[in-house]
Design a protein around this motif. Sequence first.
Motif, PDB file in Angstrom:
ATOM      1  N   ASN A 158       0.813  -1.220   0.000  1.00  9.77           N
ATOM      2  CA  ASN A 158       0.000   0.000   0.000  1.00  9.77           C
ATOM      3  C   ASN A 158       0.845   1.269   0.000  1.00  9.77           C
ATOM      4  N   GLY A 159       1.994   1.245  -0.642  1.00  7.55           N
ATOM      5  CA  GLY A 159       2.840   2.422  -0.727  1.00  7.55           C
ATOM      6  C   GLY A 159       3.553   2.756   0.567  1.00  7.55           C
ATOM      7  N   GLN A 160       3.499   1.884   1.572  1.00 10.62           N
ATOM      8  CA  GLN A 160       4.117   2.146   2.866  1.00 10.62           C
ATOM      9  C   GLN A 160       5.459   1.446   2.984  1.00 10.62           C
ATOM     10  N   ARG A 161       6.379   2.104   3.697  1.00  8.89           N
ATOM     11  CA  ARG A 161       7.628   1.451   4.032  1.00  8.89           C
ATOM     12  C   ARG A 161       7.377   0.494   5.188  1.00  8.89           C
ATOM     13  N   VAL A 205       9.074   3.337   9.880  1.00 14.78           N
ATOM     14  CA  VAL A 205       8.241   4.540   9.988  1.00 14.78           C
ATOM     15  C   VAL A 205       8.114   4.952  11.447  1.00 14.78           C
ATOM     16  N   ALA A 206       7.912   3.989  12.341  1.00 19.77           N
ATOM     17  CA  ALA A 206       7.775   4.280  13.765  1.00 19.77           C
ATOM     18  C   ALA A 206       9.060   4.867  14.338  1.00 19.77           C
ATOM     19  N   ILE A 207      10.201   4.317  13.942  1.00 20.57           N
ATOM     20  CA  ILE A 207      11.488   4.828  14.431  1.00 20.57           C
ATOM     21  C   ILE A 207      11.707   6.256  13.950  1.00 20.57           C
ATOM     22  N   THR A 208      11.392   6.519  12.689  1.00 24.39           N
ATOM     23  CA  THR A 208      11.541   7.871  12.145  1.00 24.39           C
ATOM     24  C   THR A 208      10.652   8.858  12.880  1.00 24.39           C
ATOM     25  N   LYS A 209       9.415   8.472  13.144  1.00 21.64           N
ATOM     26  CA  LYS A 209       8.473   9.350  13.843  1.00 21.64           C
ATOM     27  C   LYS A 209       8.958   9.628  15.269  1.00 21.64           C
ATOM     28  N   PHE A 237      12.090   9.484  16.382  1.00 18.78           N
ATOM     29  CA  PHE A 237      13.288  10.325  16.292  1.00 18.78           C
ATOM     30  C   PHE A 237      12.913  11.781  16.041  1.00 18.78           C
ATOM     31  N   ARG A 238      11.954  12.011  15.148  1.00 21.97           N
ATOM     32  CA  ARG A 238      11.499  13.370  14.854  1.00 21.97           C
ATOM     33  C   ARG A 238      10.921  14.023  16.108  1.00 21.97           C
ATOM     34  N   ASN A 239      10.118  13.270  16.869  1.00 24.70           N
ATOM     35  CA  ASN A 239       9.523  13.813  18.100  1.00 24.70           C
ATOM     36  C   ASN A 239      10.586  14.178  19.125  1.00 24.70           C
ATOM     37  N   VAL A 240      11.618  13.350  19.253  1.00 20.51           N
ATOM     38  CA  VAL A 240      12.716  13.634  20.188  1.00 20.51           C
ATOM     39  C   VAL A 240      13.442  14.906  19.762  1.00 20.51           C
ATOM     40  N   LEU A 241      13.696  15.048  18.467  1.00 18.68           N
ATOM     41  CA  LEU A 241      14.377  16.259  17.980  1.00 18.68           C
ATOM     42  C   LEU A 241      13.552  17.511  18.257  1.00 18.68           C
ATOM     43  N   VAL A 242      12.243  17.420  18.086  1.00 18.28           N
ATOM     44  CA  VAL A 242      11.374  18.573  18.354  1.00 18.28           C
ATOM     45  C   VAL A 242      11.420  18.929  19.839  1.00 18.28           C
TER      46      VAL A 242
END
Length: 117
Positions: A21-24, A29-33, A35-40
């Motif tokens: 379905n076009g998803q990785r 995806v969970a790790i990226t999300k 990591f992004r939250n920690v950076l914010v």
Amino acid sequence: MKPGQTNAGSFKKGDLRQWKNGQRNKAAVAITKTFRNVLVLIGGESLVSELQGKPISKQKIEWLGQKLWAMALSGDIAAIRELLDRMEGKVTQPVSGELSHVLSFDFGNGENGKENG
């Protein structure tokens, strides 16, 4: 193509290399999300420094932005590229086979650079 033949570039049902379905991968995806939250969160923390003996408190992300600008202004090409990508968006790169629209660009002198007459 004859029935029973497969295209050399196609995936067979159940092949783990194909995206669903076009998803990785959901874990990626969970790790990226996360990591992004920690950076914010870290970027929102205050950092205190002194300028001419006076304390200055800013968010870490603001300090990073100022550092990036200083690097760009000193001639760091990577910093300049990063700033332009963030402000103007990345330059689109044509995919092979899509060069026809690039080559037929109108420069304002008529179609394909030729004067109308």
